[in-house]
Design a protein around this motif. Structure first.
Motif, mmCIF file in Angstrom:
data_model
loop_
_atom_site.group_PDB
_atom_site.id
_atom_site.type_symbol
_atom_site.label_atom_id
_atom_site.label_comp_id
_atom_site.label_asym_id
_atom_site.label_seq_id
_atom_site.Cartn_x
_atom_site.Cartn_y
_atom_site.Cartn_z
ATOM 1 N N TYR A 1 41.067 55.105 13.639
ATOM 2 C CA TYR A 1 40.765 56.205 12.728
ATOM 3 C C TYR A 1 41.942 56.345 11.770
ATOM 4 C CZ TYR A 1 37.388 57.669 16.308
ATOM 5 O OH TYR A 1 36.362 57.717 17.207
ATOM 6 N N ALA A 2 41.663 56.346 10.492
ATOM 7 C CA ALA A 2 42.705 56.621 9.502
ATOM 8 C C ALA A 2 42.511 58.058 9.033
ATOM 9 C CB ALA A 2 42.588 55.659 8.327
ATOM 10 N N VAL A 3 43.526 58.873 9.226
ATOM 11 C CA VAL A 3 43.451 60.285 8.826
ATOM 12 C C VAL A 3 44.572 60.547 7.821
ATOM 13 C CG1 VAL A 3 43.552 62.685 9.615
ATOM 14 C CG2 VAL A 3 42.582 60.917 11.114
ATOM 15 N N SER A 4 44.209 61.114 6.689
ATOM 16 C CA SER A 4 45.202 61.366 5.652
ATOM 17 C C SER A 4 45.007 62.774 5.105
ATOM 18 C CB SER A 4 45.023 60.343 4.530
ATOM 19 O OG SER A 4 46.224 60.161 3.844
ATOM 20 N N LEU A 5 46.083 63.542 5.087
ATOM 21 C CA LEU A 5 46.016 64.901 4.565
ATOM 22 C C LEU A 5 46.912 64.995 3.336
ATOM 23 C CD1 LEU A 5 45.108 67.916 4.955
ATOM 24 C CD2 LEU A 5 47.253 68.232 6.189
ATOM 25 N N TYR A 6 46.301 65.304 2.186
ATOM 26 C CA TYR A 6 47.062 65.468 0.945
ATOM 27 C C TYR A 6 47.247 66.959 0.674
ATOM 28 C CZ TYR A 6 45.905 60.596 -0.278
ATOM 29 O OH TYR A 6 45.771 59.235 -0.289
ATOM 30 N N ALA A 7 48.483 67.346 0.375
ATOM 31 C CA ALA A 7 48.783 68.729 0.032
ATOM 32 C C ALA A 7 49.467 68.716 -1.334
ATOM 33 C CB ALA A 7 49.693 69.350 1.090
ATOM 34 N N SER B 1 41.625 47.925 3.555
ATOM 35 C CA SER B 1 42.542 48.897 4.145
ATOM 36 C C SER B 1 41.957 50.301 4.026
ATOM 37 C CB SER B 1 43.893 48.838 3.424
ATOM 38 O OG SER B 1 44.587 50.057 3.586
ATOM 39 N N ALA B 2 41.843 50.961 5.164
ATOM 40 C CA ALA B 2 41.300 52.322 5.159
ATOM 41 C C ALA B 2 42.155 53.248 4.298
ATOM 42 C CB ALA B 2 41.212 52.850 6.592
ATOM 43 N N PHE B 3 43.493 53.108 4.422
ATOM 44 C CA PHE B 3 44.367 54.009 3.656
ATOM 45 C C PHE B 3 44.314 53.721 2.158
ATOM 46 C CE2 PHE B 3 46.306 54.715 7.883
ATOM 47 C CZ PHE B 3 46.226 56.106 7.901
ATOM 48 N N GLU B 4 44.082 52.456 1.779
ATOM 49 C CA GLU B 4 43.926 52.131 0.351
ATOM 50 C C GLU B 4 42.632 52.751 -0.196
ATOM 51 O OE1 GLU B 4 45.875 50.682 -1.864
ATOM 52 O OE2 GLU B 4 47.481 50.337 -0.422
ATOM 53 N N MET B 5 41.562 52.708 0.606
ATOM 54 C CA MET B 5 40.301 53.331 0.167
ATOM 55 C C MET B 5 40.484 54.832 -0.024
ATOM 56 S SD MET B 5 37.124 51.568 2.026
ATOM 57 C CE MET B 5 37.441 50.964 3.570
ATOM 58 N N ILE B 6 41.217 55.434 0.911
ATOM 59 C CA ILE B 6 41.499 56.867 0.821
ATOM 60 C C ILE B 6 42.291 57.159 -0.455
ATOM 61 C CG2 ILE B 6 42.927 58.701 1.845
ATOM 62 C CD1 ILE B 6 42.088 57.552 4.625
ATOM 63 N N SER B 7 43.334 56.371 -0.672
ATOM 64 C CA SER B 7 44.206 56.562 -1.827
ATOM 65 C C SER B 7 43.408 56.435 -3.131
ATOM 66 C CB SER B 7 45.318 55.519 -1.768
ATOM 67 O OG SER B 7 46.141 55.641 -2.871
ATOM 68 N N TYR B 8 42.491 55.464 -3.173
ATOM 69 C CA TYR B 8 41.677 55.266 -4.374
ATOM 70 C C TYR B 8 40.771 56.475 -4.611
ATOM 71 C CZ TYR B 8 38.603 53.261 -7.873
ATOM 72 O OH TYR B 8 37.904 53.053 -9.038
#
Length: 426
Positions: A27-33, A370-377
């Motif tokens: 699971y890739a979890v990313s929280l942007y603040a 990359s899960a985190f690259e998809m999130i970043s995009y």
């Protein structure tokens, strides 16, 4: 490329973005603040995540905090502080193995949410504010990071060029804050900054993995407990600037190699339909080893040790970085300016177009791995209000011709020339 679609919803005062997929074993979890960059808040905001990573109510000691991650089968936890356009973003990341690949009774996604929710909302405290030992240590950490920029002359020159170019704009600020403000930050003042940050920050939570939007919404409501927050979108405060005259700044330091940086402004940002043309422009100018700056300034004229360009699509700014022999300054400036003029005149070869498209195609297709690259995009969409899949962007890149790049070049204005030099010319 397969088109992955995030499901967007709101819960508990947080915008939630879920990509259900069985592609990854984690699971890739990313929280942007995100919060607007501002002189008075930039330093405390940068310091907050450093202190939050030291301990929480359940795991107040840093060793216990780290042990908890080990108990979650070596879950990864980290954060970054950076700027996008005129916003300061703190991004927390967790990477946790999917339960079905290990023998565990725990729901590891749920445990990750419990952990991340506590990091954000329940830090370890003493006497009603942050632990003083944590604040003092992490203040030192941030100070050293800021000092290391001065020692890295390539980074220093890039920062100084932006400071001079955006002298009256928030963008001049480093996302890690200002050294002069660190001393005055106390455990009390930082805890107050943290509380007001938590109330006003824009929160986007991303999950990629074998889950559902419904499960994630329940976990957010259960573990983040930020129910009364108002969910506000990012505001684009972009106004194109006209350059009346080019600023030239020369700074003298102990350097053996001169650092020549240039700041350029364009009216094209991520939200524009011609964003793809600007990406192509940057690629042809200096984004890759086949680009004009690399070939003409570095290889043909042997004037630079390195020469490249970057483009911040959220701010409408491009920058040129080069390292040169100090006596070559005037010649290097002339040749770099000639590259800018050549693209404006439409001197763009078929080969340059083909090679640049291939480089961008590779970058865009790597996002899917990359899960985190998809999130970043996808987060670009939240920042800009522009919905554009990687497939659409690739189609726009493929359709871009020399004439489109020339039109993008016509929006580009040289704003600032910054030169870090080692000695005064006689």
């Amino acid at each position: 490329m397969t088109n992955h679609v995030f499901h967007h919803s709101d819960a508990g005062g947080i915008r939630i973005h879920v990509l259900p997929t069985k592609t990854f074993k984690t699971y890739a979890v990313s929280l942007y603040a995100g919060i607007p960059l501002a002189e008075e808040t930039v330093t405390p905001t940068a310091l907050i995540p450093f202190v939050l990573r030291r301990g929480t109510v359940s795991y107040p000691e840093t060793t216990r905090f780290r042990e908890r991650l080990e108990e979650l089968y070596g879950a990864g936890f980290g954060f970054d502080v950076y700027k996008r356009g005129d916003y300061q973003i703190v991004q927390f990341r967790m990477d946790t193995i999917n339960d079905s690949f290990v023998s565990t009774k725990e729901n590891l996604l749920e445990q990750s949410f419990a952990f991340l929710g506590e990091v954000l909302t329940k830090p370890a405290l003493e006497n009603g504010s942050f632990r003083s030992s944590y604040v003092h240590t992490e203040r030192e950490t941030v100070r050293k990071k800021l000092e290391s920029i001065v020692n890295d002359k390539i980074r220093y020159a890039a920062e100084r060029c932006m400071e001079e170019m955006c002298r009256n704009e928030p963008y001049r600020l480093n996302a890690l804050g200002q050294r002069k403000d660190l001393e005055g930050i106390t455990p009390d003042s930082l805890y107050q900054s943290y509380q007001s940050w938590l109330n006003s920050v824009i929160l986007d939570l991303y999950v990629v993995g074998d889950t559902t939007p419904e499960e994630v919404e329940q976990l957010v409501t259960r573990y983040f407990g930020l129910g009364s927050r108002k969910d506000a979108p990012y505001q684009s405060c972009f106004t194109p600037k006209t350059v009346s005259e080019v600023k030239t700044i020369e700074e003298v330091m102990e350097v053996g190699q001169g650092k020549l940086n240039m700041g350029l402004r364009t009216s094209i940002t991520y939200g524009d339909d011609s964003y793809a043309h600007m990406l192509m422009y940057n690629g042809i100018l200096g984004g890759y080893p086949h680009s004009k700056l690399f070939v003409n300034v570095r290889e043909k004229e042997s004037l630079a040790y390195y020469a490249s360009s970057r483009y911040d699509g959220h701010k409408g700014i491009a920058t040129i970085q080069s390292g040169i022999e100090i006596p070559n300054y005037a010649k290097a400036v002339d040749i770099i300016r000639k590259q800018l003029e050549d693209i404006k005149d439409g001197q763009i070869s078929e080969l340059e177009l083909i090679q640049t498209k291939a480089m961008i195609r590779n970058l865009l297709s790597e996002i899917q791995d990359s899960a985190f690259e998809m999130i970043s995009y996808d987060f670009n969409r939240q920042l800009s209000g522009k919905d554009r899949s990687t497939e659409e962007l690739m189609q726009q890149i493929e359709a871009t011709g020399a004439e489109d790049v020339k039109r993008a070049a016509e929006t580009v204005q040289l704003d600032t020339i910054y030169f870090l030099t080692g000695q005064k010319e006689e």
